[in-house]
Enzyme design. Structure first.
Site, PDB file in Angstrom:
ATOM      1  N   ALA A 267      34.267  39.633  38.012  1.00 60.74           N
ATOM      2  CA  ALA A 267      33.927  38.948  39.254  1.00 60.74           C
ATOM      3  C   ALA A 267      33.643  39.977  40.326  1.00 60.74           C
ATOM      4  O   ALA A 267      34.205  41.084  40.314  1.00 60.74           O
ATOM      5  CB  ALA A 267      35.075  38.030  39.695  1.00 60.74           C
ATOM      6  N   LYS A 268      32.776  39.606  41.273  1.00 57.57           N
ATOM      7  CA  LYS A 268      32.443  40.511  42.368  1.00 57.57           C
ATOM      8  C   LYS A 268      33.684  40.932  43.145  1.00 57.57           C
ATOM      9  O   LYS A 268      33.831  42.094  43.512  1.00 57.57           O
ATOM     10  CB  LYS A 268      31.448  39.833  43.327  1.00 57.57           C
ATOM     11  CG  LYS A 268      30.047  39.656  42.775  1.00 57.57           C
ATOM     12  CD  LYS A 268      29.083  39.234  43.865  1.00 57.57           C
ATOM     13  CE  LYS A 268      29.307  37.819  44.334  1.00 57.57           C
ATOM     14  NZ  LYS A 268      28.832  36.816  43.382  1.00 57.57           N
ATOM     15  N   ARG A 269      34.576  39.953  43.419  1.00 51.98           N
ATOM     16  CA  ARG A 269      35.745  40.268  44.244  1.00 51.98           C
ATOM     17  C   ARG A 269      36.689  41.242  43.564  1.00 51.98           C
ATOM     18  O   ARG A 269      37.513  41.879  44.225  1.00 51.98           O
ATOM     19  CB  ARG A 269      36.497  38.975  44.592  1.00 51.98           C
ATOM     20  CG  ARG A 269      37.105  38.261  43.407  1.00 51.98           C
ATOM     21  CD  ARG A 269      37.879  37.026  43.829  1.00 51.98           C
ATOM     22  NE  ARG A 269      38.421  36.300  42.686  1.00 51.98           N
ATOM     23  CZ  ARG A 269      37.773  35.365  42.033  1.00 51.98           C
ATOM     24  NH1 ARG A 269      36.543  35.039  42.400  1.00 51.98           N
ATOM     25  NH2 ARG A 269      38.321  34.735  40.999  1.00 51.98           N
ATOM     26  N   ASP A 270      36.574  41.397  42.243  1.00 54.09           N
ATOM     27  CA  ASP A 270      37.431  42.329  41.516  1.00 54.09           C
ATOM     28  C   ASP A 270      36.727  43.636  41.191  1.00 54.09           C
ATOM     29  O   ASP A 270      37.204  44.432  40.375  1.00 54.09           O
ATOM     30  CB  ASP A 270      37.937  41.678  40.224  1.00 54.09           C
ATOM     31  CG  ASP A 270      38.828  40.476  40.496  1.00 54.09           C
ATOM     32  OD1 ASP A 270      39.575  40.517  41.491  1.00 54.09           O
ATOM     33  OD2 ASP A 270      38.759  39.496  39.737  1.00 54.09           O
ATOM     34  N   GLY A 271      35.573  43.848  41.815  1.00 51.49           N
ATOM     35  CA  GLY A 271      34.860  45.104  41.639  1.00 51.49           C
ATOM     36  C   GLY A 271      34.104  45.239  40.339  1.00 51.49           C
ATOM     37  O   GLY A 271      33.927  46.368  39.838  1.00 51.49           O
TER      38      GLY A 271
END
Length: 298
Positions: A267-271
């Protein structure tokens, strides 16, 4: 990275029309690549068509530069799609018309509650059941009198539009309940009731994902919806909207999510590494397709 095989065991319906429909809130990463390649491969296998749709209804989060990057990254991966690309932000009138159809039948009501007010009421109710998107709305504004609703609308009070789930089910639920066709699994039962009175429009996002995706799949003739298994629960709500608005029912193919070495969803939020960063780091399209679970050409 880990992924399942690129295709489910059974063949897709002949001539299937699939789509990849990202929201341009950031750069595409490997999880997006897996989803796009999955849909593209099924369309090719079926001798069908592959569409790209940009789901940019949320103006507060979506950016034009990310929409441009979507097409650049997919082209670099070797994918091709039909044009023109549908951009949801250019078709707000379509979604407003669908909302009006529901409103005329008494299936929508204005909700003036803030998120904080809803959270307090849910907490006060104790052990409220959780639906697919969290605790269902407690129905506060559904119980307002017509006079109070009109007064608040007349004052211009901010509000969302919610679907009256009980009324919608009373009108549209088939005798045997809802179901949907999942590629390789047959008919699966689908119960939209746990969603409660979902928001279909609000001030900052004039039409919800659920409404827009069902509208556009019908409009564009999508016959095979390919997407991640995290969206499988939403299919119950989508089947209800399709029934209410007379839209055709597609077949579904929900693929497992791509995960990292620790088993966490990319996911984007997890890099999660973007396709752009992988390309700039020296990886070629074939490398990235393999990382996304599709070695070679699809």
């Amino acid at each position: 990275m880990a992924a399942t095989g690129p295709l489910p065991p059974p063949p897709p319906p002949a001539g299937a029309v699939t789509r990849f429909a990202p929201s341009p809130t950031g750069l595409l990463h490997l999880g997006h690549a897996h989803s796009a390649l999955f849909g593209h491969a099924l369309a090719r296998r079926a001798g069908g068509r592959f569409l790209l749709r940009i789901e940019d209804i949320d103006a507060s989060r979506c950016r034009p530069e990310y929409a441009v990057a979507v097409e650049e990254d997919l082209t670099w991966l070797g994918l091709a799609w039909e044009r023109p690309v549908r951009r949801q932000s250019e078709h707000m009138g379509d979604y407003r018309a669908a909302l009006d159809r529901l409103a005329l039948r008494g299936l929508l009501y204005p909700c003036f509650c803030t998120r904080a007010e809803i959270a307090r009421e849910v907490a006060a109710a104790g052990h409220a059941p959780h639906g697919p998107e969290g605790p269902p709305y407690p129905g506060t504004c559904r119980r307002l009198s017509p006079a109070e609703r009109e007064a608040r609308l007349g004052r211009g009070d901010p509000h969302a539009l919610r679907l009256d789930m009980a009324a919608a089910l009373a009108e549209a639920a088939p005798a045997g309940g809802f179901s949907f066709g999942e590629l390789g699994e047959g008919r699966l039962a689908a119960d939209p009731a746990p969603f409660g009175d979902v928001v279909l429009a609000r001030k900052d996002v004039p039409a919800s994902y659920h409404l827009c995706v069902c509208h556009d799949d019908a409009l564009q003739g999508v016959t095979l919806v390919t997407r991640g298994e995290d969206l499988k629960p939403a299919t119950a709500l989508h089947r209800l909207l399709q029934a209410l608005l007379g839209w055709p029912e597609p077949v579904y193919a929900h693929h497992p999510l791509l995960v990292d070495a620790a088993g966490r969803r990319l996911a984007k939020r997890d890099g999660a590494p973007s396709l752009r960063s992988l390309r700039e780091g020296g990886h070629g399209p074939a490398d990235v397709r393999a990382m996304a679970g599709f070695p070679g050409r699809d």
